[in-house]
Design a protein around this motif. Structure first.
Motif, PDB file in Angstrom:
ATOM      1  N   PHE A 104      56.080   0.532 -22.343  1.00 14.49           N
ATOM      2  CA  PHE A 104      55.863   0.462 -23.780  1.00 14.49           C
ATOM      3  C   PHE A 104      56.206  -0.934 -24.279  1.00 14.49           C
ATOM      4  CE2 PHE A 104      56.795   4.936 -22.889  1.00 14.49           C
ATOM      5  CZ  PHE A 104      55.642   5.517 -23.396  1.00 14.49           C
ATOM      6  N   HIS A 105      55.468  -1.378 -25.301  1.00  7.49           N
ATOM      7  CA  HIS A 105      55.690  -2.706 -25.849  1.00  7.49           C
ATOM      8  C   HIS A 105      56.989  -2.731 -26.646  1.00  7.49           C
ATOM      9  CE1 HIS A 105      54.877  -6.465 -28.012  1.00  7.49           C
ATOM     10  NE2 HIS A 105      54.009  -6.718 -27.057  1.00  7.49           N
ATOM     11  N   LYS A 106      57.696  -3.861 -26.574  1.00  8.14           N
ATOM     12  CA  LYS A 106      58.986  -3.975 -27.249  1.00  8.14           C
ATOM     13  C   LYS A 106      58.886  -3.804 -28.766  1.00  8.14           C
ATOM     14  CE  LYS A 106      58.710  -9.047 -27.386  1.00  8.14           C
ATOM     15  NZ  LYS A 106      59.356 -10.315 -26.953  1.00  8.14           N
ATOM     16  N   ASN A 141      51.947  -0.318 -23.014  1.00  4.63           N
ATOM     17  CA  ASN A 141      51.736  -1.714 -22.636  1.00  4.63           C
ATOM     18  C   ASN A 141      51.476  -1.795 -21.135  1.00  4.63           C
ATOM     19  OD1 ASN A 141      51.659  -4.503 -22.547  1.00  4.63           O
ATOM     20  ND2 ASN A 141      53.873  -4.764 -22.700  1.00  4.63           N
ATOM     21  N   PRO A 142      50.277  -1.414 -20.705  1.00  4.57           N
ATOM     22  CA  PRO A 142      49.985  -1.415 -19.262  1.00  4.57           C
ATOM     23  C   PRO A 142      50.000  -2.826 -18.689  1.00  4.57           C
ATOM     24  CG  PRO A 142      47.980  -1.094 -20.532  1.00  4.57           C
ATOM     25  CD  PRO A 142      49.103  -1.023 -21.507  1.00  4.57           C
ATOM     26  N   LYS A 143      50.457  -2.919 -17.452  1.00  4.55           N
ATOM     27  CA  LYS A 143      50.463  -4.219 -16.779  1.00  4.55           C
ATOM     28  C   LYS A 143      49.050  -4.597 -16.388  1.00  4.55           C
ATOM     29  CE  LYS A 143      52.862  -6.741 -13.103  1.00  4.55           C
ATOM     30  NZ  LYS A 143      53.835  -6.641 -11.998  1.00  4.55           N
ATOM     31  N   ARG A 144      48.650  -5.814 -16.704  1.00  6.76           N
ATOM     32  CA  ARG A 144      47.312  -6.300 -16.362  1.00  6.76           C
ATOM     33  C   ARG A 144      47.427  -7.527 -15.454  1.00  6.76           C
ATOM     34  NH1 ARG A 144      44.072  -4.140 -20.714  1.00  6.76           N
ATOM     35  NH2 ARG A 144      44.599  -1.930 -20.604  1.00  6.76           N
ATOM     36  N   LEU A 145      46.610  -7.557 -14.417  1.00  4.02           N
ATOM     37  CA  LEU A 145      46.600  -8.690 -13.491  1.00  4.02           C
ATOM     38  C   LEU A 145      45.447  -9.621 -13.858  1.00  4.02           C
ATOM     39  CD1 LEU A 145      47.312  -6.804 -10.140  1.00  4.02           C
ATOM     40  CD2 LEU A 145      48.931  -8.074 -11.579  1.00  4.02           C
ATOM     41  N   THR A 146      45.785 -10.760 -14.421  1.00  2.00           N
ATOM     42  CA  THR A 146      44.785 -11.719 -14.878  1.00  2.00           C
ATOM     43  C   THR A 146      44.479 -12.740 -13.792  1.00  2.00           C
ATOM     44  OG1 THR A 146      45.638 -11.520 -17.141  1.00  2.00           O
ATOM     45  CG2 THR A 146      44.217 -13.414 -16.665  1.00  2.00           C
ATOM     46  N   PHE A 156      36.841  -4.710 -31.896  1.00  2.00           N
ATOM     47  CA  PHE A 156      37.480  -3.705 -32.745  1.00  2.00           C
ATOM     48  C   PHE A 156      38.314  -2.760 -31.896  1.00  2.00           C
ATOM     49  CE2 PHE A 156      37.358   0.635 -34.521  1.00  2.00           C
ATOM     50  CZ  PHE A 156      38.060   0.413 -35.691  1.00  2.00           C
ATOM     51  N   MET A 157      39.569  -2.542 -32.319  1.00  2.00           N
ATOM     52  CA  MET A 157      40.467  -1.626 -31.626  1.00  2.00           C
ATOM     53  C   MET A 157      40.550  -0.311 -32.386  1.00  2.00           C
ATOM     54  SD  MET A 157      43.593  -4.190 -30.700  1.00  2.00           S
ATOM     55  CE  MET A 157      43.422  -5.044 -32.267  1.00  2.00           C
ATOM     56  N   SER A 158      40.242   0.781 -31.711  1.00  2.00           N
ATOM     57  CA  SER A 158      40.405   2.103 -32.309  1.00  2.00           C
ATOM     58  C   SER A 158      41.846   2.551 -32.106  1.00  2.00           C
ATOM     59  CB  SER A 158      39.453   3.095 -31.654  1.00  2.00           C
ATOM     60  OG  SER A 158      39.928   3.450 -30.370  1.00  2.00           O
ATOM     61  N   PRO A 159      42.273   3.631 -32.765  1.00  2.00           N
ATOM     62  CA  PRO A 159      43.655   4.102 -32.598  1.00  2.00           C
ATOM     63  C   PRO A 159      44.027   4.452 -31.159  1.00  2.00           C
ATOM     64  CG  PRO A 159      42.685   5.066 -34.557  1.00  2.00           C
ATOM     65  CD  PRO A 159      41.579   4.352 -33.845  1.00  2.00           C
ATOM     66  N   ILE A 160      43.045   4.712 -30.294  1.00  2.00           N
ATOM     67  CA  ILE A 160      43.371   5.105 -28.920  1.00  2.00           C
ATOM     68  C   ILE A 160      43.423   3.916 -27.958  1.00  2.00           C
ATOM     69  CG2 ILE A 160      42.413   7.425 -29.234  1.00  2.00           C
ATOM     70  CD1 ILE A 160      39.979   6.506 -27.614  1.00  2.00           C
ATOM     71  N   ASN A 161      43.101   2.711 -28.439  1.00  2.00           N
ATOM     72  CA  ASN A 161      43.139   1.529 -27.573  1.00  2.00           C
ATOM     73  C   ASN A 161      44.565   0.997 -27.423  1.00  2.00           C
ATOM     74  OD1 ASN A 161      40.033   0.599 -28.968  1.00  2.00           O
ATOM     75  ND2 ASN A 161      40.341   0.978 -26.792  1.00  2.00           N
ATOM     76  N   VAL A 162      44.791   0.237 -26.343  1.00  2.00           N
ATOM     77  CA  VAL A 162      46.020  -0.543 -26.204  1.00  2.00           C
ATOM     78  C   VAL A 162      45.997  -1.634 -27.277  1.00  2.00           C
ATOM     79  CG1 VAL A 162      47.268  -2.143 -24.690  1.00  2.00           C
ATOM     80  CG2 VAL A 162      46.216  -0.078 -23.738  1.00  2.00           C
ATOM     81  N   HIS A 163      47.131  -1.849 -27.955  1.00  2.00           N
ATOM     82  CA  HIS A 163      47.134  -2.754 -29.107  1.00  2.00           C
ATOM     83  C   HIS A 163      47.828  -4.091 -28.854  1.00  2.00           C
ATOM     84  CE1 HIS A 163      46.494   1.306 -30.824  1.00  2.00           C
ATOM     85  NE2 HIS A 163      45.609   0.633 -31.514  1.00  2.00           N
ATOM     86  N   VAL A 164      48.131  -4.374 -27.592  1.00  2.00           N
ATOM     87  CA  VAL A 164      48.727  -5.658 -27.226  1.00  2.00           C
ATOM     88  C   VAL A 164      47.678  -6.764 -27.356  1.00  2.00           C
ATOM     89  CG1 VAL A 164      49.902  -6.954 -25.405  1.00  2.00           C
ATOM     90  CG2 VAL A 164      50.208  -4.464 -25.578  1.00  2.00           C
ATOM     91  N   VAL A 199      35.643  -3.585 -23.790  1.00  2.00           N
ATOM     92  CA  VAL A 199      36.281  -4.604 -22.967  1.00  2.00           C
ATOM     93  C   VAL A 199      37.754  -4.279 -22.742  1.00  2.00           C
ATOM     94  CG1 VAL A 199      34.685  -6.401 -23.681  1.00  2.00           C
ATOM     95  CG2 VAL A 199      36.775  -6.034 -24.999  1.00  2.00           C
ATOM     96  N   LYS A 200      38.291  -4.872 -21.692  1.00  2.00           N
ATOM     97  CA  LYS A 200      39.673  -4.628 -21.279  1.00  2.00           C
ATOM     98  C   LYS A 200      40.472  -5.922 -21.417  1.00  2.00           C
ATOM     99  CE  LYS A 200      42.203  -2.394 -17.484  1.00  2.00           C
ATOM    100  NZ  LYS A 200      42.051  -1.778 -16.140  1.00  2.00           N
ATOM    101  N   GLY A 201      41.452  -5.900 -22.306  1.00  2.00           N
ATOM    102  CA  GLY A 201      42.235  -7.091 -22.587  1.00  2.00           C
ATOM    103  C   GLY A 201      43.027  -7.587 -21.394  1.00  2.00           C
ATOM    104  N   GLY A 202      43.061  -8.907 -21.232  1.00  2.00           N
ATOM    105  CA  GLY A 202      43.817  -9.518 -20.163  1.00  2.00           C
ATOM    106  C   GLY A 202      43.125  -9.552 -18.824  1.00  2.00           C
ATOM    107  N   VAL A 203      41.964  -8.917 -18.734  1.00  2.00           N
ATOM    108  CA  VAL A 203      41.261  -8.792 -17.449  1.00  2.00           C
ATOM    109  C   VAL A 203      39.801  -9.245 -17.546  1.00  2.00           C
ATOM    110  CG1 VAL A 203      40.500  -7.189 -15.670  1.00  2.00           C
ATOM    111  CG2 VAL A 203      42.748  -6.869 -16.731  1.00  2.00           C
ATOM    112  N   GLN A 204      39.078  -8.719 -18.508  1.00  2.00           N
ATOM    113  CA  GLN A 204      37.631  -8.922 -18.546  1.00  2.00           C
ATOM    114  C   GLN A 204      37.256 -10.277 -19.122  1.00  2.00           C
ATOM    115  OE1 GLN A 204      35.570  -5.556 -20.050  1.00  2.00           O
ATOM    116  NE2 GLN A 204      33.579  -6.560 -20.102  1.00  2.00           N
ATOM    117  N   VAL A 205      36.380 -10.989 -18.432  1.00  2.00           N
ATOM    118  CA  VAL A 205      35.882 -12.286 -18.908  1.00  2.00           C
ATOM    119  C   VAL A 205      34.795 -12.025 -19.954  1.00  2.00           C
ATOM    120  CG1 VAL A 205      34.653 -14.397 -18.258  1.00  2.00           C
ATOM    121  CG2 VAL A 205      36.394 -13.438 -16.722  1.00  2.00           C
ATOM    122  N   ILE A 206      35.008 -12.534 -21.160  1.00  2.00           N
ATOM    123  CA  ILE A 206      34.019 -12.339 -22.223  1.00  2.00           C
ATOM    124  C   ILE A 206      33.151 -13.581 -22.416  1.00  2.00           C
ATOM    125  CG2 ILE A 206      35.385 -10.610 -23.423  1.00  2.00           C
ATOM    126  CD1 ILE A 206      36.144 -12.795 -25.482  1.00  2.00           C
TER     127      ILE A 206
END
Length: 218
Positions: A4-6, A56-61, A98-106, A208-215
């Motif tokens: 979880f995010h601090k 706050n899932p760990k993402r490997l960039t 756009f982030m919906s309520p079910i998305n990760v918000h980091v 899209v997936k934050g921290g991972v996907q190239v936009i």
């Protein structure tokens, strides 16, 4: 293991205590079993929703100075050439997620580089997809610069539910692509402004997936 995010620790603790109190009080004081169980189920569901907001899932960039990664999870709702009036004051390619309520918000840094500009703007809480949200809502504007791509700008924008934007970027900081840049409590949207000629690797409607996907890439 779920992380979880601090920024959510205090809210999670308060919510947990509140939900436990509701469950115990319903068990003790409500003689109508179905009503007691309904309230208890709703309390548990509310706790689960709050936990989901702050995960706050760990993402490997894969670090790459030639690429721009998605700063947040969500749906691509805008790809267009626009005038950016605050910092660049010229034409840029805008990509909005756009982030919906079910998305990760980091919020994560879209590229490595130096923070050239970071500013908070108080404002309204229009729904995130409103045309004026990017200029009238509460928001932060951050500009990153590296030697390969140059300068990009991203803007965290609060929405109807989001009442607090957290931004860690400070001018002069050296930041790393994919690392934690902040948080929008209960979500909203992030606009990214890229140099003209940047190759865009996503389409309208893509998730899209934050921290991972190239936009985008140079």
């Amino acid at each position: 293991m779920i992380r979880f995010h601090k920024e959510g620790y205090k809210i999670i603790l308060v919510t947990f205590i509140f939900c436990i109190a509701v469950i115990l009080l319903a068990e003790k004081f409500l003689d109508i079993i179905w009503l007691s169980k309904t309230i208890q189920v709703l309390a548990v569901a509310f706790l689960i929703i709050v936990l989901q907001f702050f995960r706050n899932p760990k993402r490997l960039t894969s670090l790459n100075d030639n690429t721009i990664i998605a700063p947040v999870d969500g749906k691509v709702v805008v790809i267009e050439e626009v005038e950016e009036p605050e910092y660049f004051k010229d034409k840029r390619i805008q990509v909005s997620i756009f982030m919906s309520p079910i998305n990760v918000h980091v919020t994560r840094y879209a590229m490595s580089g130096i923070v050239k500009y970071s500013k908070y703007h108080p404002g309204k809480y229009l729904v995130a997809w409103h045309p004026k949200a990017s200029t009238e809502n509460e928001r932060t504007t951050v500009v990153l610069k590296n030697e390969t791509i140059g300068e990009i700008l991203y803007r965290q924008i609060a929405g109807a539910l989001a009442k607090r934007i957290v931004n860690y970027a400070k001018e002069g900081d050296k930041v790393t692509q994919g690392t934690d840049a902040g948080f929008i409590k209960f979500g909203s949207r992030v606009d990214v402004y890229l140099p003209l000629g940047t190759k865009i690797n996503v389409n309208l409607g893509d998730k899209v997936k934050g921290g991972v996907q190239v936009i985008a890439e140079k």
